[in-house]
Design a protein around this motif. Structure first.
Motif, short mmCIF file in Angstrom:
data_model
loop_
_atom_site.label_atom_id
_atom_site.label_comp_id
_atom_site.label_asym_id
_atom_site.label_seq_id
_atom_site.Cartn_x
_atom_site.Cartn_y
_atom_site.Cartn_z
N UNK A 104 -6.90 -3.50 0.40
CA UNK A 104 -5.55 -3.04 0.05
C UNK A 104 -5.08 -3.77 -1.21
N UNK A 105 -4.55 -3.02 -2.13
CA UNK A 105 -4.05 -3.58 -3.38
C UNK A 105 -2.72 -4.29 -3.14
N UNK A 106 -2.33 -5.15 -4.07
CA UNK A 106 -1.09 -5.91 -3.88
C UNK A 106 0.14 -5.02 -3.84
N UNK A 107 0.06 -3.83 -4.41
CA UNK A 107 1.21 -2.93 -4.41
C UNK A 107 1.50 -2.42 -3.00
N UNK A 108 0.47 -2.47 -2.11
CA UNK A 108 0.65 -1.98 -0.75
C UNK A 108 0.50 -0.48 -0.61
N UNK A 109 0.22 0.22 -1.71
CA UNK A 109 0.10 1.67 -1.64
C UNK A 109 -1.31 2.17 -1.96
#
Ligand SMILES: [Zn+2]
Length: 117
Positions: A33-38
């Motif tokens: 999962x990327x830091x953006x959460x999306x």
């Protein structure tokens, strides 16, 4: 234990980076999962196998929101920095270490082997 010397400033874990859900394996890649959460970033499973043998790498990847400088650790990855692609590319280029090219079914993947401690 780090303590700031400036009053009114508190140190704490970069929670976005520290509280990510687990990564998983999908289509021969490790999906994190990327830091953006999306979004997700994906890297070759060979790098995970290398990490389990104690060989760690750094690489740059991006989701639709940001670019990231990422480093493999024992069984996961650590997001070292987030920014635009140009900033992250400069950070990556400035890192010491030999550059490696991993090939998998998706294509070539460039990364730098961290100098062993
Ligand atoms: Zn994103």
């Amino acid at each position: 234990m780090l303590r700031p010397t400036v009053e009114g400033i508190a140190l704490k874990a970069w929670s976005r980076a520290a509280q990510l859900p687990q990564s998983s394996i999908a289509d021969g890649k490790v999906e994190v999962p990327s830091l953006c959460g999306r979004h997700f970033i994906r890297y070759p499973i060979a790098l995970l196998e290398e990490a389990m043998r104690g060989r760690f790498y750094t690489f740059a990847l991006a989701c639709e929101c940001h670019a990231y400088l990422i480093q493999t650790t024992g069984d996961s990855v650590r997001f070292k920095a987030a920014g635009d692609w140009e900033e992250i590319s400069v950070m990556y280029e400035d890192l010491p270490g030999e550059e490696f090219l991993f090939r998998d079914q998706i294509g070539p993947f460039v990364c730098k082997k961290l100098p062993s401690a």
